[in-house]
Design an enzyme around this catalytic site. Structure first.
Site, short mmCIF file in Angstrom:
data_model
loop_
_atom_site.label_atom_id
_atom_site.label_comp_id
_atom_site.label_asym_id
_atom_site.label_seq_id
_atom_site.Cartn_x
_atom_site.Cartn_y
_atom_site.Cartn_z
N ASP A 120 173.79 90.61 -11.38
CA ASP A 120 173.59 90.21 -9.98
C ASP A 120 172.65 91.21 -9.28
O ASP A 120 172.32 91.05 -8.11
CB ASP A 120 174.91 90.02 -9.23
N SER A 121 172.15 92.20 -10.05
CA SER A 121 171.03 93.01 -9.56
C SER A 121 169.83 92.10 -9.33
O SER A 121 168.85 92.51 -8.69
CB SER A 121 170.68 94.12 -10.57
N LYS A 169 180.48 88.93 -16.92
CA LYS A 169 180.84 90.30 -16.52
C LYS A 169 181.41 90.26 -15.12
O LYS A 169 180.95 89.49 -14.28
CB LYS A 169 179.62 91.22 -16.57
N GLU A 195 183.30 93.01 -11.98
CA GLU A 195 183.52 94.39 -11.56
C GLU A 195 185.00 94.65 -11.29
O GLU A 195 185.73 93.76 -10.85
CB GLU A 195 182.69 94.70 -10.31
N GLU A 233 179.23 102.77 -14.87
CA GLU A 233 178.04 103.04 -14.04
C GLU A 233 178.23 104.30 -13.22
O GLU A 233 179.24 104.45 -12.51
CB GLU A 233 177.75 101.83 -13.13
O1 KIV Z 1 173.79 93.72 -12.09
C1 KIV Z 1 173.41 94.55 -12.93
O2 KIV Z 1 172.24 94.66 -13.29
C2 KIV Z 1 174.42 95.42 -13.51
C3 KIV Z 1 173.95 96.56 -14.36
C4 KIV Z 1 173.46 97.65 -13.49
C5 KIV Z 1 174.98 97.01 -15.30
O3 KIV Z 1 175.57 95.24 -13.28
#
Ligand code: KIV
Length: 295
Positions: A75-76, A144, A146, A212
């Site tokens: 989600d980056s 993924k 968090e 992280e």
């Molecule tokens: O969203 C993302 O790119 C991430 C990475 C920084 C692990 O969660």
């Protein structure tokens, strides 16, 4: 765009026995899609592996052809692709669309998609509904999310339902409004909490965990303690895998990037120079030439 990964090369596999090197996630012989079982086996072999983010089919196809075994539709994408300031505004619809593109652009990599903020915090059933969209509509191989102890019920239900989960602890950018962007796990109590979080996600069934922005010594301890692989970003050299945001590591991100990023290219400069050269050709009448014209 989606040829087989021909250019995987022959990277050094000195840490692996010769019998294991053909199975290696990076540089191995297999061209079929990588699964979470391959990731588990890599930890058993003591193999380190790379992961990159990807948000579109074309970039993903480049990384796939380079042999990157795991790609994260992070989600980056919010701040690196969609123009938001943080990851918080990213929606499940956006993640589904980006993830489907990355799946279409790849043949070999395991594609992991982030569950965005607000798509799993209500509880396990909401998490299952959201993850199901990413698996069914986008075709990703894993999701993924968090959170450590606080997300263990979500992880349990997803895994019970057949959806592999990569967990993410330490700095969790979706909580930026509460925690800021600060190193996590510093000091005895915070380190103990990080270890509890790591064990909680492993016990809940996660197949891997991102660490992280945590001190390198603590990341090494977590990596020794867990039987699932750790994926470090700003977590020192001793995690099982390393992940970087692709726009950071290829120098496309504008402004400052975090200290832990290594810049492998300067795409911002290359693209800017190319755009200026095109503009000057157009203004000066030197593009298109006869060779670019049809009659
Ligand atoms: O969203 C993302 O790119 C991430 C990475 C920084 C692990 O969660």
């Amino acid at each position: 765009m989606t040829q087989l990964p021909a250019a995987q090369g022959q990277p050094a596999q000195s840490a692996l026995k010769p019998s294991d090197s053909s199975k290696a996630l990076y540089g191995g012989k297999s061209t079929r899609r990588i699964t979470v079982r391959d990731i588990t086996a890599a930890k058993e072999r003591g193999e380190k592996w790379p992961m990159l983010t990807a948000y579109d089919a074309m970039t993903a196809s480049v990384f796939d052809e380079a042999g990157i075994p795991v790609m994260l539709v992070g989600d980056s994408a919010g701040n690196c692709h969609l123009g938001y300031e943080t990851t918080v505004p990213v929606t499940l619809d956006e993640m589904t669309m980006l993830s489907a593109a990355v799946v279409r652009g790849t043949q070999r990599a395991l594609i992991v998609a982030d569950l965005p903020f607000g798509s799993y915090q209500e509880g396990p059933v909401q998490a299952l509904r959201s993850a199901t969209r990413l698996v069914k509509e986008a075709g990703v191989g894993a999701v993924k999310l968090e959170g450590g102890e606080r997300s263990h019920r979500q992880i349990e239900l997803l895994v019970e339902s057949g959806i592999p989960v990569m967990a993410h602890i330490g700095l969790t950018p979706q909580s930026v409004n509460a925690m800021g962007y600060r190193v996590q796990g510093r000091g005895e109590e915070a380190a103990a909490q990080l270890l509890r979080d790591a064990k909680a996600v492993q016990d809940a069934g996660a197949f891997a965990v991102v660490l992280e922005l945590v001190p390198a010594e603590l990341a090494a301890e977590v990596t020794r303690t867990l039987h699932i692989p750790t994926v470090g970003i700003g977590a020192g050299p001793d995690t099982d895998a390393q992940v970087l945001v692709w726009t950071d590591m290829l120098g496309l991100t504008g402004g400052r990037v975090p200290k832990f990023v290594k810049k492998y290219a300067d795409l911002r400069q290359v693209m800017g120079d190319a755009a200026k050269a095109f503009a000057e050709d157009v203004v000066g009448g030197t593009f298109p030439l006869e060779e670019h014209s049809v009659h």
